[in-house]
Design an enzyme around this catalytic site. Sequence first.
Site, PDB file in Angstrom:
ATOM      1  CD  GLU A 142     -84.132 -35.832  66.900  1.00 53.27           C
ATOM      2  OE1 GLU A 142     -83.428 -35.797  66.405  1.00 53.27           O
ATOM      3  OE2 GLU A 142     -84.304 -36.310  67.906  1.00 53.27           O
ATOM      4  CB  THR A 149     -87.539 -39.180  68.247  1.00 55.01           C
ATOM      5  OG1 THR A 149     -88.882 -38.930  69.186  1.00 55.01           O
ATOM      6  CG2 THR A 149     -86.779 -38.145  68.268  1.00 55.01           C
TER       7      THR A 149
HETATM    8  P1  FAD Z   1     -74.669 -48.000  67.813  1.00 58.17           P
HETATM    9  O1  FAD Z   1     -74.038 -47.474  66.582  1.00 58.17           O
HETATM   10  O2  FAD Z   1     -74.714 -49.266  67.774  1.00 58.17           O
HETATM   11  O3  FAD Z   1     -73.652 -47.579  69.086  1.00 58.17           O
HETATM   12  C1  FAD Z   1     -73.777 -47.869  70.385  1.00 58.17           C
HETATM   13  C2  FAD Z   1     -72.487 -48.096  71.011  1.00 58.17           C
HETATM   14  O4  FAD Z   1     -72.075 -49.586  70.519  1.00 58.17           O
HETATM   15  C3  FAD Z   1     -71.414 -47.258  71.017  1.00 58.17           C
HETATM   16  O5  FAD Z   1     -70.685 -47.139  71.873  1.00 58.17           O
HETATM   17  C4  FAD Z   1     -70.359 -47.842  69.435  1.00 58.17           C
HETATM   18  O6  FAD Z   1     -69.327 -47.356  69.592  1.00 58.17           O
HETATM   19  C5  FAD Z   1     -70.769 -49.225  69.655  1.00 58.17           C
HETATM   20  N1  FAD Z   1     -70.901 -50.060  68.726  1.00 58.17           N
HETATM   21  C6  FAD Z   1     -71.298 -49.530  67.376  1.00 58.17           C
HETATM   22  N2  FAD Z   1     -71.400 -50.600  66.512  1.00 58.17           N
HETATM   23  C7  FAD Z   1     -70.548 -51.674  67.429  1.00 58.17           C
HETATM   24  C8  FAD Z   1     -70.153 -53.061  66.805  1.00 58.17           C
HETATM   25  N3  FAD Z   1     -70.581 -53.459  65.510  1.00 58.17           N
HETATM   26  N4  FAD Z   1     -69.571 -53.893  67.483  1.00 58.17           N
HETATM   27  C9  FAD Z   1     -69.314 -53.315  68.886  1.00 58.17           C
HETATM   28  N5  FAD Z   1     -69.527 -52.270  69.171  1.00 58.17           N
HETATM   29  C10 FAD Z   1     -70.187 -51.361  68.488  1.00 58.17           C
HETATM   30  N6  FAD Z   1     -82.931 -43.040  70.573  1.00 58.17           N
HETATM   31  C11 FAD Z   1     -84.166 -43.452  70.513  1.00 58.17           C
HETATM   32  O7  FAD Z   1     -84.601 -44.331  71.371  1.00 58.17           O
HETATM   33  N7  FAD Z   1     -85.100 -42.832  69.710  1.00 58.17           N
HETATM   34  C12 FAD Z   1     -84.849 -42.059  68.896  1.00 58.17           C
HETATM   35  O8  FAD Z   1     -85.650 -41.520  67.808  1.00 58.17           O
HETATM   36  C13 FAD Z   1     -83.399 -41.530  68.936  1.00 58.17           C
HETATM   37  N8  FAD Z   1     -82.937 -40.647  68.045  1.00 58.17           N
HETATM   38  C14 FAD Z   1     -81.553 -40.077  67.939  1.00 58.17           C
HETATM   39  C15 FAD Z   1     -81.166 -39.468  66.964  1.00 58.17           C
HETATM   40  C16 FAD Z   1     -79.875 -38.954  66.849  1.00 58.17           C
HETATM   41  C17 FAD Z   1     -79.523 -37.818  65.985  1.00 58.17           C
HETATM   42  C18 FAD Z   1     -79.088 -39.412  67.937  1.00 58.17           C
HETATM   43  C19 FAD Z   1     -77.643 -38.946  67.949  1.00 58.17           C
HETATM   44  C20 FAD Z   1     -79.351 -40.342  68.826  1.00 58.17           C
HETATM   45  C21 FAD Z   1     -80.803 -40.691  68.906  1.00 58.17           C
HETATM   46  N9  FAD Z   1     -81.294 -41.767  69.781  1.00 58.17           N
HETATM   47  C22 FAD Z   1     -82.572 -42.100  69.679  1.00 58.17           C
HETATM   48  C23 FAD Z   1     -80.386 -42.259  71.028  1.00 58.17           C
HETATM   49  C24 FAD Z   1     -79.485 -43.488  70.551  1.00 58.17           C
HETATM   50  O9  FAD Z   1     -80.208 -44.517  70.246  1.00 58.17           O
HETATM   51  C25 FAD Z   1     -78.595 -43.862  71.514  1.00 58.17           C
HETATM   52  O10 FAD Z   1     -77.547 -42.753  71.542  1.00 58.17           O
HETATM   53  C26 FAD Z   1     -78.072 -45.282  71.643  1.00 58.17           C
HETATM   54  O11 FAD Z   1     -77.333 -45.379  72.755  1.00 58.17           O
HETATM   55  C27 FAD Z   1     -77.120 -45.534  70.415  1.00 58.17           C
HETATM   56  O12 FAD Z   1     -77.519 -45.675  69.184  1.00 58.17           O
HETATM   57  P2  FAD Z   1     -76.560 -45.972  67.917  1.00 58.17           P
HETATM   58  O13 FAD Z   1     -77.392 -46.062  66.543  1.00 58.17           O
HETATM   59  O14 FAD Z   1     -75.493 -44.671  67.761  1.00 58.17           O
HETATM   60  O15 FAD Z   1     -75.864 -47.289  68.207  1.00 58.17           O
END
Ligand code: FAD
Length: 291
Positions: A17, A49
């Site tokens: 990445e 990213t």
């Molecule tokens: P979600 O899946 O929406 O989860 C976020 C929170 O909400 C969690 O606490 C979860 O339990 C909760 N949740 C999820 N779905 C629901 C629902 N339907 N109802 C209620 N609660 C819910 N960030 C960037 O800005 N740019 C990037 O390129 C980037 N790349 C990443 C790559 C990887 C492999 C990882 C692990 C993280 C990356 N991140 C990036 C960081 C990421 O955006 C953050 O960790 C963000 O806070 C959560 O994203 P998520 O998609 O897991 O969110």
Amino acid sequence: MRFLDYFSGDKPVISFEIYPPQTPRGMRALKTRVVPNLLKLNPSYMTVTYGAGGSTRAKTLEIASLIQNEFGLTAACHLTCVGSSRTDIDGILQAIRATDIRNIVALRGDPPRGEDAFVPPRDGFAHGNELVAHIRSIEPKEDAFGLAVAGYPEKHLEAPDFETDIANLKRKVESGGDIVITQLFYTNDHFFRFVDRVRAANITAPIVPGLMPILSAGQIQRIASLCGAEIPAALQDQLNRATEDDAVQVGIDQCIAQATELLGQGAPGIHFYVLNRSTHMRPIIKALPSI
Ligand code: FAD
């Protein structure tokens, strides 16, 4: 090829990445040196990213397209919900599709700097599962994207408990996530427990551990505190005692040991957060078994 295609064989799937640099100089170095050097290590694919608030949108696509269309390696764009309405997201998806990229790491994103909580954009998405479901709902079935979603071995910082976080991960996978790539961690036991919990919830998607080799004591403290990763006391001790140059070697040795154990215990591959450097990755990849 799509993400899932890489996970049907026995060979560990190695991916890198990278992030879009802020300066033209950084961009030049990435294109002419970092990416070519990383390609020599034979990753299966590379992901790029997406900066906070979509600030790197164009560069994300430019770099991913370079990797895929000029260097010939599968590339994936990260995409977040931050600051984008559905219409914006549709425009970005169209642009990704037009470059022939067919893999996306679909994320919610973090709140913009200075804000405590994530506020869904007007007419946008509140969570990763909504973005995934939306992508699935508008794409042609015969030319679908490969979609990766994020998983958290030490729990997402906002989640009240593991059970809730895993239930939310399940929504993302059931909405159409093909593979799970994890947040970085330095204690393999967290990953093994996470896999047990995920499998107990009947999520069968490949779970790819994400590792970030340490480059300096300061860097790792900053990043680990941002995402809530535990740094084992013995490792922290070693880093505190190391000179700047020694710290890189500590990071390499630690990463080799961590990755070797993960692969030995059945992890399907490793996703390396390489921080746009290639020199420290060479000894790590060369030391891994069965690569
Ligand atoms: P979600 O899946 O929406 O989860 C976020 C929170 O909400 C969690 O606490 C979860 O339990 C909760 N949740 C999820 N779905 C629901 C629902 N339907 N109802 C209620 N609660 C819910 N960030 C960037 O800005 N740019 C990037 O390129 C980037 N790349 C990443 C790559 C990887 C492999 C990882 C692990 C993280 C990356 N991140 C990036 C960081 C990421 O955006 C953050 O960790 C963000 O806070 C959560 O994203 P998520 O998609 O897991 O969110």
